[in-house]
Design a protein around this motif. Sequence first.
Motif, PDB file in Angstrom:
ATOM      1  N   VAL A 142     -76.152  97.364 -52.880  1.00  0.00           N
ATOM      2  CA  VAL A 142     -74.781  96.901 -53.071  1.00  0.00           C
ATOM      3  C   VAL A 142     -74.124  97.713 -54.181  1.00  0.00           C
ATOM      4  O   VAL A 142     -74.727  97.962 -55.228  1.00  0.00           O
ATOM      5  CB  VAL A 142     -74.762  95.400 -53.445  1.00  0.00           C
ATOM      6  N   SER A 143     -72.890  98.151 -53.949  1.00  0.00           N
ATOM      7  CA  SER A 143     -72.127  98.863 -54.972  1.00  0.00           C
ATOM      8  C   SER A 143     -71.426  97.850 -55.874  1.00  0.00           C
ATOM      9  O   SER A 143     -70.866  96.866 -55.390  1.00  0.00           O
ATOM     10  CB  SER A 143     -71.090  99.786 -54.322  1.00  0.00           C
ATOM     11  N   LYS A 144     -71.456  98.130 -57.176  1.00  0.00           N
ATOM     12  CA  LYS A 144     -70.801  97.252 -58.138  1.00  0.00           C
ATOM     13  C   LYS A 144     -69.843  98.084 -58.983  1.00  0.00           C
ATOM     14  O   LYS A 144     -70.208  99.152 -59.479  1.00  0.00           O
ATOM     15  CB  LYS A 144     -71.840  96.577 -59.043  1.00  0.00           C
ATOM     16  N   SER A 145     -68.628  97.604 -59.135  1.00  0.00           N
ATOM     17  CA  SER A 145     -67.664  98.304 -59.974  1.00  0.00           C
ATOM     18  C   SER A 145     -66.939  97.294 -60.858  1.00  0.00           C
ATOM     19  O   SER A 145     -66.629  96.178 -60.428  1.00  0.00           O
ATOM     20  CB  SER A 145     -66.659  99.090 -59.126  1.00  0.00           C
ATOM     21  N   TYR A 146     -66.701  97.710 -62.088  1.00  0.00           N
ATOM     22  CA  TYR A 146     -66.044  96.856 -63.073  1.00  0.00           C
ATOM     23  C   TYR A 146     -64.666  97.435 -63.405  1.00  0.00           C
ATOM     24  O   TYR A 146     -64.549  98.601 -63.790  1.00  0.00           O
ATOM     25  CB  TYR A 146     -66.867  96.778 -64.357  1.00  0.00           C
ATOM     26  N   LEU A 147     -63.643  96.622 -63.241  1.00  0.00           N
ATOM     27  CA  LEU A 147     -62.293  97.009 -63.655  1.00  0.00           C
ATOM     28  C   LEU A 147     -62.053  96.402 -65.033  1.00  0.00           C
ATOM     29  O   LEU A 147     -61.959  95.177 -65.176  1.00  0.00           O
ATOM     30  CB  LEU A 147     -61.254  96.495 -62.654  1.00  0.00           C
ATOM     31  N   VAL A 148     -61.964  97.265 -66.041  1.00  0.00           N
ATOM     32  CA  VAL A 148     -61.774  96.827 -67.425  1.00  0.00           C
ATOM     33  C   VAL A 148     -60.373  97.221 -67.868  1.00  0.00           C
ATOM     34  O   VAL A 148     -60.014  98.404 -67.863  1.00  0.00           O
ATOM     35  CB  VAL A 148     -62.807  97.474 -68.364  1.00  0.00           C
ATOM     36  N   THR A 149     -59.574  96.248 -68.248  1.00  0.00           N
ATOM     37  CA  THR A 149     -58.230  96.519 -68.754  1.00  0.00           C
ATOM     38  C   THR A 149     -58.106  95.967 -70.171  1.00  0.00           C
ATOM     39  O   THR A 149     -58.687  94.926 -70.499  1.00  0.00           O
ATOM     40  CB  THR A 149     -57.144  95.887 -67.858  1.00  0.00           C
ATOM     41  N   VAL A 150     -57.339  96.673 -70.993  1.00  0.00           N
ATOM     42  CA  VAL A 150     -57.196  96.301 -72.409  1.00  0.00           C
ATOM     43  C   VAL A 150     -55.719  96.344 -72.808  1.00  0.00           C
ATOM     44  O   VAL A 150     -54.986  97.261 -72.427  1.00  0.00           O
ATOM     45  CB  VAL A 150     -58.012  97.256 -73.313  1.00  0.00           C
ATOM     46  N   THR A 151     -55.320  95.339 -73.573  1.00  0.00           N
ATOM     47  CA  THR A 151     -53.989  95.294 -74.174  1.00  0.00           C
ATOM     48  C   THR A 151     -54.149  95.143 -75.679  1.00  0.00           C
ATOM     49  O   THR A 151     -54.968  94.324 -76.143  1.00  0.00           O
ATOM     50  CB  THR A 151     -53.165  94.114 -73.614  1.00  0.00           C
ATOM     51  N   VAL A 152     -53.397  95.925 -76.440  1.00  0.00           N
ATOM     52  CA  VAL A 152     -53.449  95.852 -77.905  1.00  0.00           C
ATOM     53  C   VAL A 152     -52.258  95.040 -78.397  1.00  0.00           C
ATOM     54  O   VAL A 152     -51.125  95.232 -77.939  1.00  0.00           O
ATOM     55  CB  VAL A 152     -53.402  97.253 -78.541  1.00  0.00           C
ATOM     56  N   PHE A 207     -52.961  99.154 -73.081  1.00  0.00           N
ATOM     57  CA  PHE A 207     -53.759 100.351 -73.388  1.00  0.00           C
ATOM     58  C   PHE A 207     -54.258 101.030 -72.119  1.00  0.00           C
ATOM     59  O   PHE A 207     -54.484 102.227 -72.105  1.00  0.00           O
ATOM     60  CB  PHE A 207     -54.931  99.960 -74.288  1.00  0.00           C
ATOM     61  N   GLY A 208     -54.489 100.259 -71.058  1.00  0.00           N
ATOM     62  CA  GLY A 208     -54.874 100.866 -69.788  1.00  0.00           C
ATOM     63  C   GLY A 208     -56.178 100.345 -69.238  1.00  0.00           C
ATOM     64  O   GLY A 208     -56.674  99.272 -69.595  1.00  0.00           O
ATOM     65  N   THR A 209     -56.752 101.145 -68.323  1.00  0.00           N
ATOM     66  CA  THR A 209     -58.013 100.797 -67.670  1.00  0.00           C
ATOM     67  C   THR A 209     -59.100 101.785 -68.078  1.00  0.00           C
ATOM     68  O   THR A 209     -58.835 102.975 -68.272  1.00  0.00           O
ATOM     69  CB  THR A 209     -57.868 100.805 -66.137  1.00  0.00           C
ATOM     70  N   LEU A 210     -60.301 101.281 -68.183  1.00  0.00           N
ATOM     71  CA  LEU A 210     -61.422 102.093 -68.647  1.00  0.00           C
ATOM     72  C   LEU A 210     -61.932 103.012 -67.554  1.00  0.00           C
ATOM     73  O   LEU A 210     -62.173 102.595 -66.417  1.00  0.00           O
ATOM     74  CB  LEU A 210     -62.553 101.179 -69.121  1.00  0.00           C
ATOM     75  N   SER A 211     -62.107 104.276 -67.904  1.00  0.00           N
ATOM     76  CA  SER A 211     -62.752 105.248 -67.022  1.00  0.00           C
ATOM     77  C   SER A 211     -64.087 105.620 -67.656  1.00  0.00           C
ATOM     78  O   SER A 211     -64.137 106.279 -68.690  1.00  0.00           O
ATOM     79  CB  SER A 211     -61.878 106.495 -66.857  1.00  0.00           C
TER      80      SER A 211
END
Length: 301
Positions: free
Chosen positions: A257-267, A282-286
Amino acid sequence: MRKLIFVLFSIFLISVYSCDDGDIIEFNLDFDDEFYACEGVSDLVLYKTKDDPSESLSILISNFTIEDLIDVADNDTLEITDKSVTFYYRTYSDESVSNLFCEDIPDVVNITRNEVSDDSTIDILTVLTEDDGDGIDSELEDINGNGDLTDDDTDNDGIPNYKDVDDDGDNVLTKDENPDPDDDGDLSDAQDTDNDGIPDYLDADDDGDGVNTRDEETSSQDNNPTNDVTNEDVGPDYLNPEVSNNIPATEYRTHTVSKSYLVTVTVNDISINEASIESLYFGTLSDSNTSETETLTPVFN
């Protein structure tokens, strides 16, 4: 594939003017919506850079790791609000600062402005998406219709359908049983070889010959009925009602199974010199850590 839709409001350009003894200082925080992470001994730095002009934004989170960023709860979501951080805005005389962070020996650069906001906070939202690659959107695998994907397990192998590459446990992958032939999200036209009203991807006996698909193999049993063909004109034996070889299966195929995490940050609460910014997306983590695969061993029954 589990799909979640988010509406994210991006800030592409923020111009902040600050008065200090009559001088006007302008900050143009015009950066991409993608940021990166660099993990130290006990701290985590989130950062983004750009050239022309050369600038960087970075966030120092003490006693924090990348693992903490993707440590989702049982609902596959992590929400952290008002976490104390230090925010940095820097400008440089160098033409490029793309390799400034995460180097064993950092590049020597000439910092022309170093603005620090010590009392900022961040909000973190992380959502895990798991994809079994079976060609069926996760919301369509709610067989019970109760909105809970975790209790739909057609083959009782301990893996819910939305994470199960072989929903009916017949050792033929769901994606190979044409669950959605025209890819329109409507499963009503799913392949049903024996016309019994049960689509092949949920049918333990696809051709209705009385022998379970997983058991229709030759003496060279390999847990893959698709390569056992007696009549080339008809196709694999498990789809041929005239052939009913019966060699009982002993195990299921393993699942990946493929797992992906969408991480977003606001300052929040950025204070630079005499200027202040209430909130900055701030955006999304790459980062390579946001994608991984998991091997699941189904319980044979």
